[in-house]
Design an enzyme around this catalytic site. Structure first.
Site, PDB file in Angstrom:
ATOM      1  N   TYR A 196      23.889 -35.626  -9.526  1.00 24.19           N
ATOM      2  CA  TYR A 196      22.768 -35.499  -8.579  1.00 24.19           C
ATOM      3  C   TYR A 196      21.820 -34.377  -9.020  1.00 24.19           C
ATOM      4  O   TYR A 196      20.591 -34.551  -9.036  1.00 24.19           O
ATOM      5  CB  TYR A 196      23.362 -35.235  -7.208  1.00 24.19           C
ATOM      6  CG  TYR A 196      22.402 -35.028  -6.060  1.00 24.19           C
ATOM      7  CD1 TYR A 196      21.724 -36.097  -5.494  1.00 24.19           C
ATOM      8  CD2 TYR A 196      22.212 -33.759  -5.507  1.00 24.19           C
ATOM      9  CE1 TYR A 196      20.885 -35.910  -4.407  1.00 24.19           C
ATOM     10  CE2 TYR A 196      21.383 -33.563  -4.420  1.00 24.19           C
ATOM     11  CZ  TYR A 196      20.711 -34.644  -3.879  1.00 24.19           C
ATOM     12  OH  TYR A 196      19.878 -34.447  -2.798  1.00 24.19           O
ATOM     13  N   SER A 219      15.767 -31.588  -4.518  1.00 24.14           N
ATOM     14  CA  SER A 219      16.828 -30.827  -3.838  1.00 24.14           C
ATOM     15  C   SER A 219      16.959 -29.488  -4.555  1.00 24.14           C
ATOM     16  O   SER A 219      16.673 -29.396  -5.752  1.00 24.14           O
ATOM     17  CB  SER A 219      18.157 -31.585  -3.930  1.00 24.14           C
ATOM     18  OG  SER A 219      19.242 -30.738  -3.603  1.00 24.14           O
TER      19      SER A 219
HETATM   20  N1  LIG Z   1      20.065 -33.978   3.779  1.00 21.90           N
HETATM   21  C1  LIG Z   1      20.064 -32.992   2.914  1.00 21.90           C
HETATM   22  O1  LIG Z   1      20.712 -31.950   3.110  1.00 21.90           O
HETATM   23  C2  LIG Z   1      19.255 -33.084   1.653  1.00 21.90           C
HETATM   24  C3  LIG Z   1      19.136 -31.939   0.870  1.00 21.90           C
HETATM   25  C4  LIG Z   1      18.385 -31.991  -0.287  1.00 21.90           C
HETATM   26  C5  LIG Z   1      17.749 -33.157  -0.649  1.00 21.90           C
HETATM   27  N2  LIG Z   1      17.892 -34.276   0.111  1.00 21.90           N
HETATM   28  C6  LIG Z   1      17.207 -35.492  -0.344  1.00 21.90           C
HETATM   29  O2  LIG Z   1      16.434 -36.001   0.715  1.00 21.90           O
HETATM   30  C7  LIG Z   1      16.328 -37.420   0.598  1.00 21.90           C
HETATM   31  C8  LIG Z   1      16.730 -38.053   1.909  1.00 21.90           C
HETATM   32  O3  LIG Z   1      18.072 -37.675   2.186  1.00 21.90           O
HETATM   33  P1  LIG Z   1      18.748 -37.815   3.633  1.00 21.90           P
HETATM   34  O4  LIG Z   1      19.672 -36.691   3.782  1.00 21.90           O
HETATM   35  O5  LIG Z   1      17.706 -38.079   4.639  1.00 21.90           O
HETATM   36  O6  LIG Z   1      19.651 -39.098   3.359  1.00 21.90           O
HETATM   37  P2  LIG Z   1      20.031 -40.360   4.218  1.00 21.90           P
HETATM   38  O7  LIG Z   1      19.927 -40.122   5.671  1.00 21.90           O
HETATM   39  O8  LIG Z   1      21.325 -40.847   3.633  1.00 21.90           O
HETATM   40  O9  LIG Z   1      18.863 -41.361   3.810  1.00 21.90           O
HETATM   41  C9  LIG Z   1      18.770 -41.895   2.538  1.00 21.90           C
HETATM   42  C10 LIG Z   1      17.780 -43.036   2.610  1.00 21.90           C
HETATM   43  O10 LIG Z   1      17.649 -43.630   1.316  1.00 21.90           O
HETATM   44  C11 LIG Z   1      17.814 -45.043   1.440  1.00 21.90           C
HETATM   45  N3  LIG Z   1      18.279 -45.543   0.165  1.00 21.90           N
HETATM   46  C12 LIG Z   1      19.416 -45.239  -0.509  1.00 21.90           C
HETATM   47  N4  LIG Z   1      19.451 -45.883  -1.669  1.00 21.90           N
HETATM   48  C13 LIG Z   1      18.291 -46.587  -1.766  1.00 21.90           C
HETATM   49  C14 LIG Z   1      17.735 -47.443  -2.730  1.00 21.90           C
HETATM   50  N5  LIG Z   1      18.381 -47.729  -3.881  1.00 21.90           N
HETATM   51  N6  LIG Z   1      16.528 -48.002  -2.492  1.00 21.90           N
HETATM   52  C15 LIG Z   1      15.870 -47.737  -1.335  1.00 21.90           C
HETATM   53  N7  LIG Z   1      16.347 -46.941  -0.381  1.00 21.90           N
HETATM   54  C16 LIG Z   1      17.546 -46.371  -0.595  1.00 21.90           C
HETATM   55  C17 LIG Z   1      18.751 -45.227   2.619  1.00 21.90           C
HETATM   56  O11 LIG Z   1      18.575 -46.464   3.259  1.00 21.90           O
HETATM   57  P3  LIG Z   1      19.512 -47.764   3.114  1.00 21.90           P
HETATM   58  O12 LIG Z   1      20.929 -47.305   3.117  1.00 21.90           O
HETATM   59  O13 LIG Z   1      19.118 -48.563   4.322  1.00 21.90           O
HETATM   60  O14 LIG Z   1      19.087 -48.376   1.834  1.00 21.90           O
HETATM   61  C18 LIG Z   1      18.224 -44.137   3.551  1.00 21.90           C
HETATM   62  O15 LIG Z   1      17.082 -44.608   4.231  1.00 21.90           O
HETATM   63  C19 LIG Z   1      17.202 -37.811  -0.594  1.00 21.90           C
HETATM   64  O16 LIG Z   1      16.423 -37.942  -1.748  1.00 21.90           O
HETATM   65  C20 LIG Z   1      18.135 -36.628  -0.731  1.00 21.90           C
HETATM   66  O17 LIG Z   1      18.618 -36.491  -2.049  1.00 21.90           O
HETATM   67  C21 LIG Z   1      18.630 -34.271   1.258  1.00 21.90           C
END
Ligand SMILES: NC(=O)c1ccc[n+]([C@@H]2O[C@H](COP(=O)([O-])OP(=O)(O)OC[C@H]3O[C@@H](n4cnc5c(N)ncnc54)[C@H](OP(=O)(O)O)[C@@H]3O)[C@@H](O)[C@H]2O)c1
Length: 267
Positions: free
Chosen positions: A168, A155
């Site tokens: 984070y 991120s």
């Molecule tokens: N969206 C943004 O703006 C943004 C920006 C920068 C970086 N990111 C990064 O991008 C990645 C995806 O984010 P997202 O926004 O797509 O989030 P999201 O929609 O909340 O998805 C997160 C995923 O991680 C899974 N998860 C959470 N804890 C876990 C664990 N302990 N073991 C296995 N799976 C786990 C969740 O599934 P379950 O709940 O089913 O386990 C879900 O599939 C993350 O690393 C996040 O930090 C996102």
């Protein structure tokens, strides 16, 4: 190899962690649509089963379908080493190889530093940093056997200050440093290790946490738009493809506007 083939991930068996929603699900669907077999995991089998069903359904229109890759859904909490070892085993049992690992699973909450409990701090670091440690170490031998690729989803909070995200940001900064160091250590094994560092991307998680929704993607009255999951999956696909064969140890920031200040108030 044709130009199109250099940018393709077809035939590359890829594990995508945290693929039940958001960026991870999009990455899995894109990879499968391009012809890669994918293994999707999250903490709940019932969360990832629909992803595999959609990708494996030739009529669904998303993911693999009849011309694309297959998909296996595995329940795996990336903070649990035994579960991660089982994920690697299930992948090899099903597809015989691992060509790429996308460490995407992540979670967080916002809080002033002084209010973050020890449990909350450890949980965030555990998922975002230790999860990648477990998965990468467990898949290492298999990746070395295929001249494989690791892509860590960090991120921009890991590259600069992000208010109320100290836990984070620290975890993602650790992930970025792990990327650089492992790229050096594993170059001799033929494994490339890179990182994509998104800015704000429209997902359910970010909507819940920050109140930002997909409706904000096209807003022109703010100086930085919100990204789409497809835009992050595009970067990930590039990093796994042969088009990035000379790229390792890098972090690609995908955030629309570089070096901008905090996201403006969206309310
Ligand atoms: N969206 C943004 O703006 C943004 C920006 C920068 C970086 N990111 C990064 O991008 C990645 C995806 O984010 P997202 O926004 O797509 O989030 P999201 O929609 O909340 O998805 C997160 C995923 O991680 C899974 N998860 C959470 N804890 C876990 C664990 N302990 N073991 C296995 N799976 C786990 C969740 O599934 P379950 O709940 O089913 O386990 C879900 O599939 C993350 O690393 C996040 O930090 C996102």
């Amino acid at each position: 190899m044709s130009l199109a083939d250099r940018f393709s991930v077809a035939g590359r068996t890829t594990i995508v962690t945290g693929a039940s929603s958001g960026i991870g699900r999009e990455i899995a669907e894109q990879f499968a649509a391009d012809g890669a077999d994918v293994v999707v995991c999250s903490r709940e089998q019932e969360h990832v089963d629909p992803v595999a069903e959609a990708i494996n359904d030739p009529d669904d229109g998303r993911g693999g379908g009849s011309d694309g890759g297959r998909c296996l859904a595995v329940e795996c909490d990336v903070t649990d080493r035994d579960a991660v070892e089982a994920l690697v085993e299930a992948t090899v049992d099903e597809f015989g190889r691992i060509d790429a690992l996308v460490n995407n699973a992540g979670a967080s909450f916002t809080s002033p530093f002084e209010d973050i409990s020890e449990n909350g701090w450890k949980r965030v670091v555990d998922i975002n940093l230790h999860g990648a440690y477990h998965c990468t170490q467990a898949a290492g031998e298999r990746l070395a056997a295929t001249d494989g690729v690791v892509v860590n989803v960090a991120s921009v909070a890991g590259t600069r200050a992000a208010r109320y995200m100290s836990h984070y940001g620290a975890a993602k900064a650790g992930l970025i440093n792990l990327t650089e160091t492992l790229a050096v250590e594993w170059a001799s094994r033929g494994v490339r290790v890179n990182c994509v560092a998104p800015g704000y991307v429209a997902t359910a998680g970010i909507e819940e946490q920050m109140g930002i929704s997909a409706d904000d993607v096209d807003r022109s009255d703010v100086d930085r738009r919100i990204g789409t999951t497809a835009e992050i999956a595009d970067v990930t696909r590039f990093l796994v493809s042969d088009a990035a064969s000379f790229v390792t140890g890098e972090t690609v920031e995908a955030q629309g506007v570089p070096s901008a200040e905090d996201l403006p108030e969206m309310a």
